[in-house]
Design an enzyme around this catalytic site. Structure first.
Site, PDB file in Angstrom:
ATOM      1  N   ASP A 147     -26.248 -15.441   0.898  1.00 26.17           N
ATOM      2  CA  ASP A 147     -27.221 -15.803   2.099  1.00 26.17           C
ATOM      3  C   ASP A 147     -26.713 -16.542   3.339  1.00 26.17           C
ATOM      4  O   ASP A 147     -26.807 -16.008   4.498  1.00 26.17           O
ATOM      5  CB  ASP A 147     -28.347 -16.247   1.746  1.00 26.17           C
ATOM      6  CG  ASP A 147     -29.334 -15.692   0.349  1.00 26.17           C
ATOM      7  OD1 ASP A 147     -28.800 -14.484   0.259  1.00 26.17           O
ATOM      8  OD2 ASP A 147     -29.831 -16.269  -0.341  1.00 26.17           O
TER       9      ASP A 147
ATOM     10  N   ASP B  48     -30.048 -17.074  -6.903  1.00 31.36           N
ATOM     11  CA  ASP B  48     -30.458 -18.057  -5.919  1.00 31.36           C
ATOM     12  C   ASP B  48     -30.266 -19.532  -6.448  1.00 31.36           C
ATOM     13  O   ASP B  48     -30.763 -19.814  -7.609  1.00 31.36           O
ATOM     14  CB  ASP B  48     -31.729 -17.954  -5.083  1.00 31.36           C
ATOM     15  CG  ASP B  48     -31.759 -16.698  -4.069  1.00 31.36           C
ATOM     16  OD1 ASP B  48     -30.524 -16.448  -3.668  1.00 31.36           O
ATOM     17  OD2 ASP B  48     -32.789 -16.402  -3.657  1.00 31.36           O
TER      18      ASP B  48
END
Length: 148
Positions: free
Chosen positions: A124, A107
């Site tokens: 995402d 991330d």
């Protein structure tokens, strides 16, 4: 033609997501007052939930993605909505690949202006987009041909 739409969407999302993650794994970083682009390895799912499952999480997710693919194929969702399905499965498999090769999902987008938000990545966002498009289809009966 439908398989080409699926594969095009799949390859585009998968390659872009992995390229972005590669950049952050190799030291790319950027800071601003509201958003930081910085590397984080998430061993859980959204908001680090289920991190306690450890190594089992990736196998559970693999089963869930395989099950979802089976349902999409059986219910003709793959053939009726190849582009959105390609986006969804590319993003899911890209994050799953991270779990198997890097020990967690890579991330890098961190919002911290006024409040702290969960750190996330391009995959995402693509998953959220695909879910919104499927929700639109479910509630309004069609998915628009062109998304503005």
């Amino acid at each position: 033609m439908k398989i080409i739409k699926f594969l095009t969407a799949f390859l585009f999302v998968f390659i872009i997501d992995q390229a972005l993650k590669y950049a952050f794994l190799n030291g790319f970083e950027w800071q601003s007052r509201c958003i930081s682009l910085t590397l984080a390895i998430n061993k859980g799912v959204a908001f680090s939930m289920f991190e306690f499952l450890g190594e089992y999480l990736k196998y559970l997710q693999l089963l869930l993605v395989a099950g979802l693919f089976y349902v999409f194929k059986k219910e003709l969702i793959l053939s009726n909505h190849p582009f959105i399905s390609g986006v969804l499965f590319a993003a899911a498999l890209s994050n799953l690949l991270d779990r198997f090769t890097r020990g967690g999902v890579v991330d890098y987008v961190y919002w911290h202006c006024g409040f702290d938000f969960a750190i996330f990545n391009f995959a995402d966002v693509c998953i959220d987009f695909a879910i919104l498009m499927f929700a639109y289809y479910y509630f309004f009966g069609k998915i628009p041909k062109k998304v503005a």
